[in-house]
Design a protein around this motif. Structure first.
Motif, PDB file in Angstrom:
ATOM      1  N   ARG A  43       0.838  -1.205   0.000  1.00  0.00           N
ATOM      2  CA  ARG A  43       0.000   0.000   0.000  1.00  0.00           C
ATOM      3  C   ARG A  43       0.870   1.251   0.000  1.00  0.00           C
ATOM      4  O   ARG A  43       2.076   1.190   0.281  1.00  0.00           O
ATOM      5  N   ASP A  44       0.234   2.375  -0.281  1.00  0.00           N
ATOM      6  CA  ASP A  44       0.987   3.623  -0.446  1.00  0.00           C
ATOM      7  C   ASP A  44       1.204   4.403   0.842  1.00  0.00           C
ATOM      8  O   ASP A  44       1.744   5.497   0.824  1.00  0.00           O
ATOM      9  N   HIS A  45       0.772   3.855   1.973  1.00  0.00           N
ATOM     10  CA  HIS A  45       0.963   4.560   3.245  1.00  0.00           C
ATOM     11  C   HIS A  45       0.999   3.554   4.389  1.00  0.00           C
ATOM     12  O   HIS A  45       0.526   2.436   4.250  1.00  0.00           O
ATOM     13  N   ASP A  46       1.566   3.987   5.501  1.00  0.00           N
ATOM     14  CA  ASP A  46       1.557   3.165   6.709  1.00  0.00           C
ATOM     15  C   ASP A  46       1.608   4.115   7.893  1.00  0.00           C
ATOM     16  O   ASP A  46       2.516   4.938   7.991  1.00  0.00           O
ATOM     17  N   GLY A  47       0.615   4.033   8.751  1.00  0.00           N
ATOM     18  CA  GLY A  47       0.574   4.902   9.921  1.00  0.00           C
ATOM     19  C   GLY A  47       0.528   6.370   9.559  1.00  0.00           C
ATOM     20  O   GLY A  47       1.072   7.212  10.270  1.00  0.00           O
ATOM     21  N   GLY A  48      -0.095   6.694   8.425  1.00  0.00           N
ATOM     22  CA  GLY A  48      -0.221   8.090   8.013  1.00  0.00           C
ATOM     23  C   GLY A  48       0.938   8.623   7.198  1.00  0.00           C
ATOM     24  O   GLY A  48       0.872   9.718   6.657  1.00  0.00           O
ATOM     25  N   ALA A  49       2.015   7.862   7.080  1.00  0.00           N
ATOM     26  CA  ALA A  49       3.174   8.309   6.303  1.00  0.00           C
ATOM     27  C   ALA A  49       3.140   7.670   4.920  1.00  0.00           C
ATOM     28  O   ALA A  49       2.777   6.505   4.773  1.00  0.00           O
ATOM     29  N   GLU A  50       3.530   8.456   3.915  1.00  0.00           N
ATOM     30  CA  GLU A  50       3.506   7.945   2.545  1.00  0.00           C
ATOM     31  C   GLU A  50       4.705   7.044   2.282  1.00  0.00           C
ATOM     32  O   GLU A  50       5.849   7.436   2.485  1.00  0.00           O
ATOM     33  N   VAL A  51       4.421   5.822   1.827  1.00  0.00           N
ATOM     34  CA  VAL A  51       5.468   4.844   1.551  1.00  0.00           C
ATOM     35  C   VAL A  51       5.960   5.030   0.115  1.00  0.00           C
ATOM     36  O   VAL A  51       5.171   5.106  -0.822  1.00  0.00           O
ATOM     37  N   THR A  52       7.279   5.121  -0.054  1.00  0.00           N
ATOM     38  CA  THR A  52       7.848   5.274  -1.392  1.00  0.00           C
ATOM     39  C   THR A  52       8.525   4.004  -1.880  1.00  0.00           C
ATOM     40  O   THR A  52       8.677   3.798  -3.073  1.00  0.00           O
ATOM     41  N   GLY A  53       8.953   3.158  -0.964  1.00  0.00           N
ATOM     42  CA  GLY A  53       9.610   1.921  -1.362  1.00  0.00           C
ATOM     43  C   GLY A  53       9.495   0.897  -0.266  1.00  0.00           C
ATOM     44  O   GLY A  53       9.295   1.225   0.899  1.00  0.00           O
ATOM     45  N   LEU A  54       9.604  -0.360  -0.664  1.00  0.00           N
ATOM     46  CA  LEU A  54       9.440  -1.431   0.301  1.00  0.00           C
ATOM     47  C   LEU A  54      10.209  -2.652  -0.171  1.00  0.00           C
ATOM     48  O   LEU A  54      10.213  -2.959  -1.357  1.00  0.00           O
ATOM     49  N   GLY A  55      10.866  -3.300   0.758  1.00  0.00           N
ATOM     50  CA  GLY A  55      11.559  -4.535   0.429  1.00  0.00           C
ATOM     51  C   GLY A  55      11.265  -5.582   1.473  1.00  0.00           C
ATOM     52  O   GLY A  55      11.039  -5.257   2.640  1.00  0.00           O
ATOM     53  N   TYR A  56      11.250  -6.848   1.058  1.00  0.00           N
ATOM     54  CA  TYR A  56      11.090  -7.958   1.988  1.00  0.00           C
ATOM     55  C   TYR A  56      12.358  -8.783   1.985  1.00  0.00           C
ATOM     56  O   TYR A  56      12.908  -9.073   0.921  1.00  0.00           O
ATOM     57  N   SER A  57      12.801  -9.152   3.177  1.00  0.00           N
ATOM     58  CA  SER A  57      13.946 -10.048   3.335  1.00  0.00           C
ATOM     59  C   SER A  57      13.478 -11.285   4.084  1.00  0.00           C
ATOM     60  O   SER A  57      12.627 -11.181   4.968  1.00  0.00           O
ATOM     61  N   ALA A  58      14.033 -12.429   3.729  1.00  0.00           N
ATOM     62  CA  ALA A  58      13.646 -13.672   4.378  1.00  0.00           C
ATOM     63  C   ALA A  58      14.862 -14.364   4.963  1.00  0.00           C
ATOM     64  O   ALA A  58      15.936 -14.377   4.360  1.00  0.00           O
ATOM     65  N   HIS A  59      14.685 -14.957   6.130  1.00  0.00           N
ATOM     66  CA  HIS A  59      15.700 -15.815   6.728  1.00  0.00           C
ATOM     67  C   HIS A  59      15.780 -17.091   5.878  1.00  0.00           C
ATOM     68  O   HIS A  59      14.765 -17.497   5.288  1.00  0.00           O
ATOM     69  N   PRO A  60      16.944 -17.748   5.806  1.00  0.00           N
ATOM     70  CA  PRO A  60      17.035 -18.997   5.029  1.00  0.00           C
ATOM     71  C   PRO A  60      16.027 -20.066   5.452  1.00  0.00           C
ATOM     72  O   PRO A  60      15.676 -20.937   4.656  1.00  0.00           O
ATOM     73  N   SER A  61      15.532 -19.992   6.683  1.00  0.00           N
ATOM     74  CA  SER A  61      14.565 -20.988   7.173  1.00  0.00           C
ATOM     75  C   SER A  61      13.126 -20.647   6.797  1.00  0.00           C
ATOM     76  O   SER A  61      12.206 -21.383   7.154  1.00  0.00           O
ATOM     77  N   ALA A  62      12.905 -19.547   6.071  1.00  0.00           N
ATOM     78  CA  ALA A  62      11.539 -19.068   5.826  1.00  0.00           C
ATOM     79  C   ALA A  62      10.658 -20.108   5.124  1.00  0.00           C
ATOM     80  O   ALA A  62       9.505 -20.306   5.526  1.00  0.00           O
ATOM     81  N   GLU A  63      11.186 -20.775   4.105  1.00  0.00           N
ATOM     82  CA  GLU A  63      10.353 -21.758   3.398  1.00  0.00           C
ATOM     83  C   GLU A  63      10.015 -22.941   4.289  1.00  0.00           C
ATOM     84  O   GLU A  63       8.894 -23.442   4.265  1.00  0.00           O
ATOM     85  N   ALA A  64      10.977 -23.384   5.097  1.00  0.00           N
ATOM     86  CA  ALA A  64      10.719 -24.492   6.025  1.00  0.00           C
ATOM     87  C   ALA A  64       9.679 -24.085   7.063  1.00  0.00           C
ATOM     88  O   ALA A  64       8.786 -24.875   7.416  1.00  0.00           O
ATOM     89  N   GLU A  65       9.759 -22.857   7.546  1.00  0.00           N
ATOM     90  CA  GLU A  65       8.778 -22.369   8.521  1.00  0.00           C
ATOM     91  C   GLU A  65       7.406 -22.211   7.870  1.00  0.00           C
ATOM     92  O   GLU A  65       6.381 -22.509   8.494  1.00  0.00           O
ATOM     93  N   LEU A  66       7.370 -21.762   6.621  1.00  0.00           N
ATOM     94  CA  LEU A  66       6.115 -21.663   5.884  1.00  0.00           C
ATOM     95  C   LEU A  66       5.474 -23.050   5.759  1.00  0.00           C
ATOM     96  O   LEU A  66       4.260 -23.209   5.962  1.00  0.00           O
ATOM     97  N   ARG A  67       6.282 -24.049   5.473  1.00  0.00           N
ATOM     98  CA  ARG A  67       5.786 -25.423   5.351  1.00  0.00           C
ATOM     99  C   ARG A  67       5.246 -25.920   6.691  1.00  0.00           C
ATOM    100  O   ARG A  67       4.207 -26.576   6.750  1.00  0.00           O
ATOM    101  N   ARG A  68       5.938 -25.582   7.781  1.00  0.00           N
ATOM    102  CA  ARG A  68       5.486 -25.987   9.116  1.00  0.00           C
ATOM    103  C   ARG A  68       4.140 -25.341   9.450  1.00  0.00           C
ATOM    104  O   ARG A  68       3.208 -26.013   9.903  1.00  0.00           O
ATOM    105  N   VAL A  69       4.034 -24.037   9.220  1.00  0.00           N
ATOM    106  CA  VAL A  69       2.790 -23.306   9.490  1.00  0.00           C
ATOM    107  C   VAL A  69       1.645 -23.871   8.642  1.00  0.00           C
ATOM    108  O   VAL A  69       0.547 -24.110   9.136  1.00  0.00           O
ATOM    109  N   ALA A  70       1.911 -24.103   7.367  1.00  0.00           N
ATOM    110  CA  ALA A  70       0.881 -24.629   6.463  1.00  0.00           C
ATOM    111  C   ALA A  70       0.445 -26.028   6.886  1.00  0.00           C
ATOM    112  O   ALA A  70      -0.742 -26.360   6.843  1.00  0.00           O
ATOM    113  N   GLY A  71       1.399 -26.845   7.307  1.00  0.00           N
ATOM    114  CA  GLY A  71       1.075 -28.196   7.754  1.00  0.00           C
ATOM    115  C   GLY A  71       0.180 -28.194   8.977  1.00  0.00           C
ATOM    116  O   GLY A  71      -0.714 -29.029   9.108  1.00  0.00           O
TER     117      GLY A  71
END
Length: 143
Positions: A43-71
């Motif tokens: 989205r273009d804002h967060d907490g009233g401030a205008e967001v211009t850029g956004l990045g996501y970073s994942a830990h190497p275990s993210a896919e394994a944790e996603l699989r655990r949560v989904a299971g």
């Protein structure tokens, strides 16, 4: 060590653009009477401030944790099929950040399972959001 639940059809953390169609197709099943799909977008804002850029970073275990949560969701609900894909890297406003879908025999359980899947994913899978705002400030979310 538990083996994968057969209903886990697509689980991924990827740098390429996400497709609602791909996730929806992954949970298609003749036994399912209801499919719930959630799409999280930048989205273009967060907490009233205008967001211009956004990045996501994942830990190497993210896919394994996603699989655990989904299971766990698949074990706790009568899930016919389940899929979840989260984007990492640099995104712009309007990009899809996460797409999850759950199909079940009936709609009520599909809604409940989909909500639990996205809530648990956001809370437990080690993926962090870095936002940059119009005024030049920035913040990490989920760290």
């Amino acid at each position: 060590m538990s083996h994968d639940h057969p209903s886990l059809r697509l689980l991924a953390v990827r740098e390429t653009p996400l497709s609602v169609d791909e996730v929806f197709a992954a949970v298609g099943d003749r036994a399912a009477g209801g499919t719930a799909l959630f799409v999280g977008t930048v989205r273009d804002h967060d907490g009233g401030a205008e967001v211009t850029g956004l990045g996501y970073s994942a830990h190497p275990s993210a896919e394994a944790e996603l699989r655990r949560v989904a299971g766990k969701v698949a074990a706790d609900f009568p899930v016919t099929a389940l899929a979840a894909v989260h984007r990492v890297g640099d995104l712009v406003v309007g990009d899809l950040a996460v797409v999850v879908a759950v199909s079940c025999p009936h709609r009520a359980e599909a809604f409940a399972a989909c909500r639990r899947l996205i809530d648990d994913l956001k809370r437990e899978v080690p993926i962090w959001k870095h936002q940059t705002f119009l005024d030049g400030t920035e913040e990490w979310v989920g760290v």
